[in-house]
Every structure is written in structure tokens, then in C-alpha cells.
Design a protein around this motif. Structure first.
Motif, mmCIF file in Angstrom:
data_model
loop_
_atom_site.group_PDB
_atom_site.id
_atom_site.type_symbol
_atom_site.label_atom_id
_atom_site.label_comp_id
_atom_site.label_asym_id
_atom_site.label_seq_id
_atom_site.Cartn_x
_atom_site.Cartn_y
_atom_site.Cartn_z
ATOM 1 N N LYS A 161 39.649 32.953 21.036
ATOM 2 C CA LYS A 161 39.457 31.808 22.015
ATOM 3 C C LYS A 161 38.070 30.956 21.865
ATOM 4 O O LYS A 161 37.098 31.937 21.326
ATOM 5 N N LYS A 162 38.021 29.839 22.156
ATOM 6 C CA LYS A 162 36.819 29.083 21.989
ATOM 7 C C LYS A 162 35.804 29.896 23.400
ATOM 8 O O LYS A 162 34.649 29.979 23.043
ATOM 9 N N GLN A 163 36.494 29.940 24.366
ATOM 10 C CA GLN A 163 35.864 30.529 25.656
ATOM 11 C C GLN A 163 36.547 31.813 26.031
ATOM 12 O O GLN A 163 37.478 31.663 26.927
ATOM 13 N N PRO A 164 36.057 32.717 25.526
ATOM 14 C CA PRO A 164 36.777 33.962 26.009
ATOM 15 C C PRO A 164 36.195 34.426 27.236
ATOM 16 O O PRO A 164 35.006 34.030 27.437
ATOM 17 N N GLU A 165 36.979 35.241 27.687
ATOM 18 C CA GLU A 165 36.706 35.842 29.160
ATOM 19 C C GLU A 165 35.516 36.964 29.043
ATOM 20 O O GLU A 165 35.436 37.163 28.060
ATOM 21 N N GLU A 166 34.718 36.934 29.998
ATOM 22 C CA GLU A 166 33.659 37.963 30.156
ATOM 23 C C GLU A 166 34.341 39.172 29.902
ATOM 24 O O GLU A 166 35.524 39.555 30.309
ATOM 25 N N PRO A 167 33.446 40.115 29.354
ATOM 26 C CA PRO A 167 34.086 41.615 29.296
ATOM 27 C C PRO A 167 34.690 42.147 30.379
ATOM 28 O O PRO A 167 35.741 42.970 30.591
ATOM 29 N N GLN A 168 34.039 41.981 31.644
ATOM 30 C CA GLN A 168 34.385 42.615 32.822
ATOM 31 C C GLN A 168 35.777 42.150 33.360
ATOM 32 O O GLN A 168 36.725 42.895 33.925
ATOM 33 N N ILE A 169 36.079 40.886 32.980
ATOM 34 C CA ILE A 169 37.319 40.289 33.390
ATOM 35 C C ILE A 169 38.420 41.050 32.258
ATOM 36 O O ILE A 169 39.639 41.327 32.873
ATOM 37 N N MET A 170 38.093 41.247 31.094
ATOM 38 C CA MET A 170 39.062 41.826 30.139
ATOM 39 C C MET A 170 39.413 43.173 30.372
ATOM 40 O O MET A 170 40.564 44.071 30.388
ATOM 41 N N VAL A 171 38.135 44.022 30.980
ATOM 42 C CA VAL A 171 38.401 45.611 31.409
ATOM 43 C C VAL A 171 39.495 45.529 32.656
ATOM 44 O O VAL A 171 40.393 46.307 32.582
ATOM 45 N N GLN A 172 39.149 44.435 33.599
ATOM 46 C CA GLN A 172 40.129 44.596 34.680
ATOM 47 C C GLN A 172 41.654 44.232 34.414
ATOM 48 O O GLN A 172 42.453 44.813 34.925
ATOM 49 N N THR A 173 41.616 43.267 33.448
ATOM 50 C CA THR A 173 43.060 42.805 32.921
ATOM 51 C C THR A 173 43.762 44.007 32.530
ATOM 52 O O THR A 173 44.836 44.115 32.665
ATOM 53 N N LEU A 174 42.990 44.836 31.430
ATOM 54 C CA LEU A 174 43.843 45.778 30.772
ATOM 55 C C LEU A 174 44.048 46.856 31.613
ATOM 56 O O LEU A 174 45.121 47.796 31.613
ATOM 57 N N LEU A 175 43.223 47.175 32.681
ATOM 58 C CA LEU A 175 43.381 48.418 33.838
ATOM 59 C C LEU A 175 44.564 47.986 34.560
ATOM 60 O O LEU A 175 45.401 48.945 34.789
ATOM 61 N N LYS A 176 44.651 46.815 34.919
ATOM 62 C CA LYS A 176 45.772 46.313 35.836
ATOM 63 C C LYS A 176 47.127 46.651 34.963
ATOM 64 O O LYS A 176 48.070 47.229 35.555
#
Length: 185
Positions: free
Chosen positions: A162-177
Motif C-alpha cells: 500500500k502507498k499508505q500502510p497502516e501503522e504497526p499498532q493498527i496491524m497488531v490490533q487487526t490481527l489480534l481481533k
């Protein structure tokens, strides 16, 4: 490390930077060793002292990153480790490399990482003693690690393309969910 080793390491860094600069402008297959050396302001001879080909330069980059990533994982305190910490290390580790990874993805070269990581995966499982690891046969561990490495590689590929990837913290929360939801069923 002596002066000669430091100079060789600096030359490898300049060559890598040159390669990534060139890949922003042209196709990897069209880039020559001569162009890489010129971009790095080094001689072709200096290039060939470190690498026999530009493919080996890419392999070097992949190997260096994988070694650093494994070292990051191994620095976690196992007795207090949870999967969220592993995800945090994963996403925070790759975040600073996002521009280079994005270039590799656009050039269809990110597969190099998978081919470099896969053979090491079973050793990583054995050496990185996560609390959720099983005591399985070599075949079982090979399958588990193929599944894990493939999943993590695909996440990186999707995320950093992605041109504008999500911040790492958002990715962590998304995967955990998502993983929490999967584990409930």
C-alpha cells in the motif's frame, strides 16, 4: 572489526542503496552491475569483491534483515511472552523497511524473502522457544512453520504494498481481533 572490514561493509551498504535507488527508476532485470557500481560511486571491481551478481546483493539484503528480525524475536523474554508481543516485534521491525519492501513488491522480487526465510523456519521454531510451540516431529514443525511463514509473508506483502500502510499498532490490533475470533470457533 578492522578498517578493511568496515570499508567492505560500508561498500555493501552503498551498493544496496544504489540498487534500491535504481529500482525506483527502472526494472530490476534491466539494471546492470555497472549501473549499480556507478550509482554507488564505486568500481565494478569493488562490487565483485562482495557479490558475484546483483541477485546475490538482494540475497544479502534479505539475509541481513532476516538475521536482525530473528535477533529481535530472540530478545523477547520467553517467560513473559505472548503472541501480541510477537506481532508487535514483527510489525515494528518491518515498518522502517517499508519503502524498500514496497519497491521489491512492485518489482515482483519480494518472493526472495520467502525463499530465504523458508529454509530457516524449522530452525527458528526450535531456537525461538515460544510458549505456544508444540513438541512435534520434524515434519509437523515443518508444516506449522510453512503455514506461519507463509501467513506472515502474505501479511507483509499486502500491508506494505500500500502507498499508505497502516501503522504497526493498527496491524497488531487487526490481527489480534481476527485471530481471537478464529480461536472462538
Amino acid at each position: 572489526m578492522n578498517g578493511q572490514e568496515r570499508l567492505a561493509m560500508q561498500s555493501r551498504t552503498w551498493l544496496l542503496e544504489a540498487l534500491f535507488t535504481l529500482m525506483q527508476q527502472q526494472n530490476y532485470n534491466e539494471i546492470t552491475v555497472k549501473e549499480i557500481a556507478e550509482q554507488a560511486q564505486l568500481s565494478r571491481r569493488t562490487f565483485y569483491r562482495s557479490f558475484k551478481s546483483k541477485d546475490l546483493l538482494l540475497d544479502y539484503y534479505a539475509d541481513q534483515l532476516i538475521k536482525k528480525y530473528i535477533a529481535q524475536l530472540q530478545s523477547l523474554e520467553i517467560s513473559k511472552m505472548n503472541f501480541e508481543q510477537v506481532l508487535i516485534v514483527f510489525f515494528e521491525f518491518w515498518w522502517p523497511e517499508r519503502e524498500k519492501i514496497r519497491i521489491l513488491i512492485k518489482q515482483n522480487l519480494f518472493i526472495f524473502f520467502l525463499s530465504r526465510m523458508s529454509p530457516q523456519a524449522s530452525n527458528l521454531y526450535r531456537d525461538f522457544k515460544a510458549p505456544w510451540h508444540i513438541e512435534g516431529s520434524a515434519t509437523e514443525i515443518e508444516y506449522i512453520m510453512s503455514f506461519s511463514v507463509g501467513g506472515f509473508w502474505n501479511i507483509l506483502n499486502t500491508w506494505l504494498a500500500k502507498k499508505q500502510p497502516e501503522e504497526p499498532q493498527i496491524m497488531v490490533q487487526t490481527l489480534l481481533k481476527g485471530l481471537n475470533k478464529i480461536s472462538q470457533h
